[in-house]
Design an enzyme around this catalytic site. Structure first.
Site, PDB file in Angstrom:
ATOM      1  CD  GLU A 185     -53.890  61.091   0.080  1.00 27.34           C
ATOM      2  OE1 GLU A 185     -54.483  60.919  -0.824  1.00 27.34           O
ATOM      3  OE2 GLU A 185     -54.194  60.251   1.285  1.00 27.34           O
ATOM      4  CG  ASP A 243     -53.685  56.812   2.835  1.00 27.05           C
ATOM      5  OD1 ASP A 243     -53.389  56.687   1.288  1.00 27.05           O
ATOM      6  OD2 ASP A 243     -54.729  55.948   2.199  1.00 27.05           O
TER       7      ASP A 243
END
Length: 718
Positions: free
Chosen positions: A446, A393
């Site tokens: 990401e 993330d």
């Protein structure tokens, strides 16, 4: 006892309590000294004989007994009218080895979870639990828990030298015990902290760590052997993203294991991606503000229960990815923030430590022990829980020193640039370590910028990820799809631009939770037109997405065209699939399409085998803006083609001519998003379409197709 030592011991500020407590040879025999606050009496038991020790105040008991050497002994401790015979924690040698300490000191302990934390074990023939914690700035550390009514005075830990590790073996303490570390800060104040390495926690909002051991027996040998057969960027890879607490609210890990694998397998997805499962105090963060990096959230069960779910998914032939959050952590005063009284896991510079967007703290990637904590954590999830991949993330927030910061709020790196060189080195080390130790595992970034080499190998200067989310494709394609068809011709390049950079990285095309929450609307609700047109647009979009180079990810609820945004409070609107409500079928039709998309996708190597090879794609009509049409070819490793055509106009286009390869005599539909079973109008090409010796789109051969309204069709050589 020296008054200074006594004061430091009682205040929890002594670095070596074992030098004061336990049994020690002295002139005239052996000195026994015990710290047991609230005890009425303490006696030494040797060969069944009990000798009382003298109460010297403040919970200290001591006496010199006439032994030539330290004997095997236990303690008899009386509280009130109850007596307990126990082993003395301070008669044991350290239960942590020199190699462990050496690797911790170097920041190279790839199995850190085996060295730090709470571990039930047999030490010197006695059952108990070894407690270890890294707290280099602490004056002292004590173990506190339910076994001592949360008064850790009697259980000070010893420092194991320059590594900053503290250790104590507690006999008789076993699985299920609640504990924390009582840390004496440099200023002498105390803070009670959960174990950063805890492998199990209490159910939030409770915050204690829990002693645990695993008894799960894995039954996924077939899957673990299978997953190493083909690199995932050359394999079918279709991902169903799930927020476990709200997929079916109220289900435990084991109950999810009874339902989720069957549902995902029926829809044909190859993998599930679980939003963060590591422990977090606030459910509304969806798991993205982690306090227990080594513990699956206790909201849904124990660590073994989570293993049971992963095992069940593997046995159903489904890979498991988890969201991993090494970019930041929350400021809760019982967790990592200023853990031992000073910045430890976070950067010592407050401006570098504070995450500007989320009110959290950023890790200090330049500190070797912190980097080790995170690298080992990535390895831990893959090895202890058989996780098949980590979606990392917020990578962009790690890579740039000026991320969400204004001029003057950040300082350049040693080369004058804005790159966070420590974070780059950490990500490279993490990826290299995970791939070296776990064949078949994939890491996915990401990363929302144009950082060069996210999926390039580390030995070639890249970050070393296996794949990267294609945020540009997601944004541009949704901008196009949200426009009324009459305006789409002005946004045609939003759908074609992705092919300019499609092979710069190994991409995943994500329609994730981020795109269907916080006012962004669900996928079907983003689409223009009436309800029929919205669903048709969504089906055409999914058909385009599944045929576009790159892998696919779809968030739960979007597979059946849920109209409402996702809410973690109640999850998907499953009632929409009830035939009594969905008679047409509107929602079941879209789910039927997703099932067929996955089935055809997996059976057609042209759609996945050369996702990262430019020779696996060719435009036929990339400039038909006035028609709202996109047509292209995909090729498998043998050169066999698949023709994908999307008509994002609400009109039927009859005898639409497209140039095709001249070595194919005819084409047949293998998928059409306008079929009535999907809720469409049923316009199709029912018979094989013959190729004609008439040039089109720069090719000598062409076909005439019927293009359904707001639909995508796939055709293969007949």
């Amino acid at each position: 006892m020296d008054a200074t030592d006594r004061g430091r011991l009682l205040s929890g500020a002594h670095h070596d309590p074992h030098a004061l407590l336990g049994a020690h040879p002295v002139a005239g025999g052996v000195l026994f000294r015990v710290l047991r606050p609230w005890a009425r009496t303490v006696a030494v038991v040797v060969n069944g004989l009990r000798t009382a020790l003298k109460d010297t105040g403040d919970g200290l008991f001591s006496g010199v007994l006439p032994f030539d050497a330290i004997p095997e002994y236990t303690l008899s401790v009386t509280y009130g009218s109850d007596a307990y015979e126990v082993h003395d924690p301070y008669r044991f040698l350290p239960a942590l080895g020199e190699l462990d300490l050496h690797l911790i000191g170097e920041g190279r302990h790839e199995e850190l979870w085996r060295a730090l934390g709470a571990h039930p074990m047999t030490h010197e023939g006695v059952l108990g639990t070894r407690f270890t914690v890294w707290a280099p700035n602490a004056q002292g550390v004590r173990v506190s828990g339910d076994f001592c009514h949360w008064d850790g005075t009697g259980y000070p830990m010893r420092s194991l030298g320059s590594t900053g590790v503290w250790e104590l073996f507690l006999p008789g303490i076993g699985e299920g015990t609640l504990y924390k570390f009582d840390i004496t800060r440099p200023d002498g104040t105390h803070t009670l902290r959960a174990d950063p390495m805890a492998r199990r926690t209490e159910v939030p909002p409770a915050t204690a760590s829990v002693v645990t051991r695993s008894s799960h027996v894995w039954r996924d040998e077939e899957w673990m052997a299978y997953r190493v057969n083909r690199p995932l960027h050359e394999a079918p890879f279709s991902v169903y993203e799930v927020h476990l607490p709200s997929w079916r609210p109220g289900l435990t890990y084991r109950q999810l294991a009874d339902q989720l694998p069957a549902y995902v397998a029926d829809l044909g997805f190859t993998h599930v991606q679980l939003m963060p499962v590591a422990e977090h105090p606030f459910g509304g963060s969806w798991g993205y503000q982690v306090t227990g990096f080594y513990a699956p959230t206790a909201r849904l069960g124990t660590p073994d229960d989570f293993k049971y779910l992963v095992d069940a998914l593997h046995q159903a032939g489904i890979g498991v990815l988890v969201d991993w959050v090494p970019a930041h952590f929350p400021r809760d005063d019982w967790a990592l923030a200023e853990f031992d009284g000073r910045p430890l896991y976070e950067h010592e510079d407050p401006a570098r430590a504070a995450h500007p967007d989320w009110g959290t703290l950023e890790f200090d990637y330049g500190r070797r022990e912190v980097r080790n904590f995170l690298v080992a954590n990535a390895v831990y999830w893959c090895e202890e829980f058989h996780i098949d991949g980590l979606r990392v993330d917020a990578v962009a927030s790690m890579l740039y020193l000026d991320y969400s910061r204004e001029p003057g709020q950040w300082a350049p790196n040693e080369h004058g640039g804005r790159e966070n060189l420590d974070a780059v080195a950490f990500l490279q080390e993490m990826n290299a370590t995970v791939y070296r130790r776990n064949p078949g595992v994939v890491t996915i970034a990401e990363e929302s910028t144009a950082w060069d080499g996210v999926t390039r190998p580390t030995d070639d200067g890249g970050l070393g990820f296996g794949m990267k989310w294609n945020m540009g494709w997601m944004h541009d394609s949704l901008v196009y799809a949200s426009k009324d068809p009459v305006h789409r011709k002005y946004h045609h390049n939003e759908m074609t631009f992705s092919m300019v950079y499609a092979y710069s990285e190994n991409y995943v095309l994500p329609i994730s939770h981020d795109e269907v929450v916080h006012g962004k609307q669900s996928l079907v609700s983003k689409m223009p037109g009436d309800w029929w047109q919205q669903r048709a647009n969504a089906r055409a979009y999914l058909g385009f997405m599944w045929s576009h180079p790159g892998k696919q990810l779809l968030f739960m609820g979007q597979e059946f065209a849920q109209g409402a945004e996702w809410s973690e409070a109640h999850g998907p609107d499953w009632w929409l699939l009830d035939p009594a409500y969905d008679a047409e079928p509107d929602h079941r039709g879209v789910r039927n399409l997703v099932r067929d998309l996955n089935e055809v996708y997996r059976s057609e190597p042209a759609l996945w085998e050369r996702d990262t090879d430019p020779a696996g794609f060719a435009w036929i009509a990339g400039d038909a803006a006035d028609d709202n049409v996109f047509a292209f070819l995909r090729f498998d490793a043998e050169g066999s083609p698949l023709l994908a055509v999307s008509n994002f106009s609400p009109v039927v286009r009859h005898e639409y001519r497209l140039g095709v390869p001249d070595d194919v005599a005819g084409w047949r539909e293998v998928l059409n998003t306008d079929l009535t079973r999907y809720g469409g109008s049923g316009v199709c090409n029912p018979d094989p379409v013959k190729a004609e010796s008439r040039g089109a789109h720069g090719r000598p051969t062409s076909v005439r197709l019927t293009l359904p309204p707001l639909a995508t069709v796939w055709l293969r050589p007949a």
